[in-house]
Motif scaffolding. Structure first.
Motif, short mmCIF file in Angstrom:
data_model
loop_
_atom_site.label_atom_id
_atom_site.label_comp_id
_atom_site.label_asym_id
_atom_site.label_seq_id
_atom_site.Cartn_x
_atom_site.Cartn_y
_atom_site.Cartn_z
N THR A 92 -24.83 -32.94 -64.20
CA THR A 92 -24.35 -33.48 -62.84
C THR A 92 -24.22 -32.39 -61.90
O THR A 92 -24.15 -33.01 -60.74
CB THR A 92 -22.89 -34.03 -63.27
N SER A 93 -24.48 -31.03 -62.19
CA SER A 93 -24.50 -30.06 -61.12
C SER A 93 -25.17 -29.08 -61.75
O SER A 93 -25.46 -29.04 -62.93
CB SER A 93 -23.23 -29.67 -60.89
N TRP A 94 -25.66 -27.87 -61.03
CA TRP A 94 -26.45 -26.78 -61.45
C TRP A 94 -25.98 -25.81 -60.31
O TRP A 94 -25.79 -25.89 -59.36
CB TRP A 94 -27.70 -27.17 -61.42
N ALA A 95 -26.12 -24.48 -60.94
CA ALA A 95 -25.82 -23.16 -60.13
C ALA A 95 -26.54 -22.09 -60.60
O ALA A 95 -26.75 -22.08 -61.99
CB ALA A 95 -24.40 -22.89 -59.91
N ASP A 143 -11.98 -32.04 -67.66
CA ASP A 143 -12.18 -33.22 -68.89
C ASP A 143 -12.72 -34.32 -68.01
O ASP A 143 -12.53 -35.47 -68.26
CB ASP A 143 -10.80 -33.66 -69.15
N ALA A 144 -13.48 -33.82 -66.95
CA ALA A 144 -14.15 -34.93 -65.95
C ALA A 144 -15.70 -34.23 -65.61
O ALA A 144 -15.80 -33.03 -65.84
CB ALA A 144 -13.28 -35.19 -64.79
N PRO A 145 -16.49 -35.25 -65.05
CA PRO A 145 -17.84 -34.70 -64.68
C PRO A 145 -17.66 -33.56 -63.64
O PRO A 145 -16.92 -33.72 -62.78
CB PRO A 145 -18.45 -36.09 -64.04
N LEU A 146 -18.44 -32.39 -63.52
CA LEU A 146 -18.56 -31.35 -62.83
C LEU A 146 -19.49 -31.76 -61.76
O LEU A 146 -20.71 -31.73 -61.89
CB LEU A 146 -18.87 -30.13 -63.31
#
Length: 750
Positions: A128-131, A184-187
């Motif tokens: 859901t995310s990238w860095a 505990d949730a989508p990042l």
């Protein structure tokens, strides 16, 4: 009548023939001498022109425009590239990497697209995310829908089987293949920063900032790395985070929203340190760190890219300051990628125009339209010589980029520049540092200032001594003394300047520091003591004064000079105790606020002045001595005193030679290297303080030319410094020659 035949003119004819032969031989020698002298003069001119053209040849690449051209184009069929997260190339720009949201890592030949290696990342949920940690350390953080983060890093091993270079890529997991639990949730957003001691991960989950800080511990025997969590909290922000960026020292967290609002969080203090807006209107399209992680690059939908970094002032809170802005068009910026080793970046706008910029020099280096479909991803090689792009149709393009020397511009060389981590714009020369994130600073202004400062103090000391001594030696001194004094002073010019610099740095500078009050007492008491001695001598009876022949009076000053010097140095301690509380250096620093460096401009002025005196003295003495005696005798016969004759006749007539002596002496002072190099702190600062050092153009070239990489920007900038010095000398000598010719024309009729 006796018939006598006329005598044959044998002897006169032979003599005439002999004279004719001598005349012919003389003409031949004159022609040969003219030819040799002309050839020598032309050789000197040719040597100067060759130096000029060689310097020009070395510095021309600095001003060469950037150029980009396509090399190849291809498609990748092994993996799905429609939803890529990361595109990059390794050091040699031979192997490229593409990572997509499915966790598939594809290594391929950057020029041909041929597959090299594939890897599947061990994902535990959808990405859901990238860095990215940084371009130099491409540690990647993949935030997933289950609140976990997987850390992966590409590695390239180079081997040479059969003398052929082979690059073997792989994916490594420096903290294990098991993802780290962050929330505990989508990042929805994630940022990572890895240092030698700590690992920091910050993410956005359920619209709020959260993060984990780990201390890194390595087992001494097994070298196994373990992470120990360090508790910390992140304050809430009142904006919707669109970009998260962590500084390299893990102190600053930059939170930026789509509309340009930002909050800078101090991780160590766990508080918001600064807030504001990156733009007043419009929307941001890209926010990236520049090389080093100090500056932010913010691109918007109006085609502007602005550079920001934190500015700290004494007694004030740090603030995020806009430093400079770039704009190539009014079209929105869609792609922004930074160079790995320089402060440059590349953009692609909505009109598919590729632009290359460099921040420090403030230059737009290239603007090139891209033909084809819209560019969706772009990568630049670590050496900034290749560019790889992917368009929306999945077509890859491999480009060759020529952009060797973007660091140089007129503003960088001569104007104030606001460098990273500085409080304000300034003139700075600092060509190298200990890390690759360094921002080169190539300002010639402090070097030119140091050159003129050293020459000024040298000429301030040498000019009155040399010209005064030359006039007295040529006009007043008896020939017997002149024949001894003139060669002795000219012999001083044969002393190697490296010896003078050695003595000035290791003996004269500490001597001045220990006896600073006495040195200043010498400068003040010398003229007073000589004038007092002259007055007392004039009051003596005539029989005593006339006992000293004319032209020998200067000999009487030798014991006076020695006595004044000894008295001043001997009383230096008492003067320092009486007037400066026992420490003149501390008095200058604390009471007057004047900094003091042991190797300073005063030491350079004395040492370099000693080196310049013989040059000025010799030329001036010859010019004064060459004034026809008939002019002096005529002036004296008309009732003028010797002093009036000197001022009104001799000096004006000799003024072209005196002026030439000053210009040649100044040229010697400007080009002097070893004395300045060894007798100063060699620090490129702009301070007129006589107790501070400096760095000159010539000394800077001598110090750094042996350490720089051949054909690098630093290397060519040093040649540019030599060219500036060459042109300065050329211009000064040209002006001097014009003035000299006018003086000769004006006073030639005397």
């Amino acid at each position: 009548m006796k018939n006598t035949a006329p005598t044959s003119p044998v002897v006169p004819a032979a003599r005439s023939l002999h004279l004719e032969r001598l005349s012919g031989w003389r003409k031949a020698k004159d022609s040969l001498a003219n030819l040799v002298i002309s050839a020598g003069g032309m050789g000197v001119l040719m040597a100067i022109l060759l130096i000029f053209f060689y310097l020009f040849y070395e510095i021309m690449p600095l001003f060469k425009s950037a150029h980009i051209q396509p090399q190849s184009s291809y498609e990748l069929s092994a993996v799905d590239s429609s939803d890529s997260l990361f595109l990059a190339m390794e050091e040699q720009a031979e192997v490229a990497l593409m990572l997509n949201r499915a966790g598939q890592a594809q290594f391929f030949n950057a020029a041909t697209g041929a597959s090299v290696h594939q890897a599947q990342l061990p994902l535990t949920a959808a990405v859901t995310s990238w860095a990215l940690n940084s371009e130099q350390q491409p540690l990647q953080a993949l935030g997933m829908a289950n609140g976990q983060v997987l850390l992966a890093q590409p590695k390239y091993r180079i081997s040479y089987p059969d003398d052929q270079r082979v690059i073997t890529p792989s994916i490594e997991y420096p903290f294990g293949e098991q993802p780290l639990v962050i929330a505990d949730a989508p990042l929805t957003k994630v940022a990572v920063r890895d240092t030698e001691e700590q690992l920091l991960i910050v993410a956005v989950a359920k619209g709020k900032l959260t993060g984990r800080l780990f201390n890194k511990e390595e087992d001494f025997l097994s070298e196994e790395l373990t992470l120990e969590e360090q508790p910390f909290t992140i304050p809430e922000v009142d904006i919707v985070p669109q970009w998260l960026l962590l500084g390299p020292d893990q102190r600053w967290l930059y939170v930026v929203s789509q509309d340009g609002a930002y909050r800078v969080i101090n991780i160590r203090d766990e508080a918001v340190a600064a807030s504001g807006r990156l733009l007043e209107r419009g929307q941001l399209t890209q926010v990236r760190f520049l090389l080093g992680g100090i500056s932010l690059l913010a691109a918007d939908n109006r085609g502007e890219i602005s550079q920001w970094f934190m500015v700290r002032e004494d007694g004030k809170l740090p603030r995020l300051e806009k430093i400079r802005a770039f704009k190539a068009s009014d079209s929105a910026i869609e792609q922004l990628v930074v160079e790995h080793r320089r402060k440059g970046f590349i953009t692609i706008n909505q009109q598919q125009q590729l632009d290359v910029f460099y921040t420090t020099s403030g230059r737009q280096l290239l603007s090139e339209p891209v033909i084809g479909a819209a560019i969706s991803d772009i990568a630049v090689a670590p050496r900034a010589n290749r560019v790889l792009s992917r368009d929306t149709n999945g077509q890859f393009s491999y480009w060759q980029l020529e952009n060797e020397h973007p660091e140089v511009s007129w503003s960088v060389l001569w104007q104030k520049v606001w460098y990273e981590s500085y409080q304000e714009p300034d003139y700075i020369w600092q060509s190298s540092a200990s890390n690759n994130d360094f921002e080169p600073k190539y300002s010639f202004t402090p070097l030119a200032f140091g050159t003129l400062k050293a020459a000024f103090y040298a000429m301030l000391l040498a000019t009155p001594l040399a010209i005064g001594g030359a006039i007295y030696t040529a006009y007043f001194m008896t020939p017997a003394v002149r024949r001894k004094v003139k060669p002795l002073i000219e012999l001083m010019e044969a002393l190697p300047t490296v010896i003078l610099g050695f003595l000035a740095g290791l003996w004269l500078a500490p001597f001045f520091e220990r006896n600073l009050p006495g040195v200043f007492a010498i400068f003040m008491l010398f003229p007073l003591g000589i004038l007092l001695f002259g007055y007392l001598w004039s009051q003596l009876p005539s029989r005593i004064r006339l006992a000293v022949p004319d032209g020998w009076h200067a000999i009487l000053l030798i014991p006076v000079v020695i006595a004044i010097t000894w008295a001043c140095i001997a009383s230096s301690g008492l003067l320092e105790l009486w007037f400066f509380h026992g420490d003149m250096r501390a008095w200058l620093t604390h009471d007057l606020g004047i900094s003091f460096d042991q190797r300073n401009a005063m030491v350079v002025g004395v040492a370099m002045g000693f080196a310049v005196v013989p040059t000025i003295f010799s030329i001036t003495e010859d010019a004064v001595f060459s004034v026809p005696k008939s002019l002096s005798y005529g002036s004296l016969a008309l009732g003028a005193t010797p002093w009036q004759t000197l001022v009104g006749v001799v000096i004006p007539t000799a003024s072209p030679g005196i002026f030439s002596a000053l210009m040649i002496g100044m040229g010697r002072a400007v080009g002097e290297t070893m004395i300045v190099l060894m007798a100063t702190g060699n620090t490129p600062i702009m301070d007129a303080n006589i107790f501070e050092g400096m760095r000159t153009l010539a000394a800077n070239i001598a110090v750094e030319i042996g350490e720089t990489e051949v054909d690098s920007s630093h290397f060519r900038v040093l040649f540019l410094a030599a060219f500036v010095l060459f042109m300065f000398t050329f211009v000064v000598n040209t002006i001097a020659e014009i003035v000299r010719q006018r003086l000769r024309k004006k006073y030639g009729s005397l």
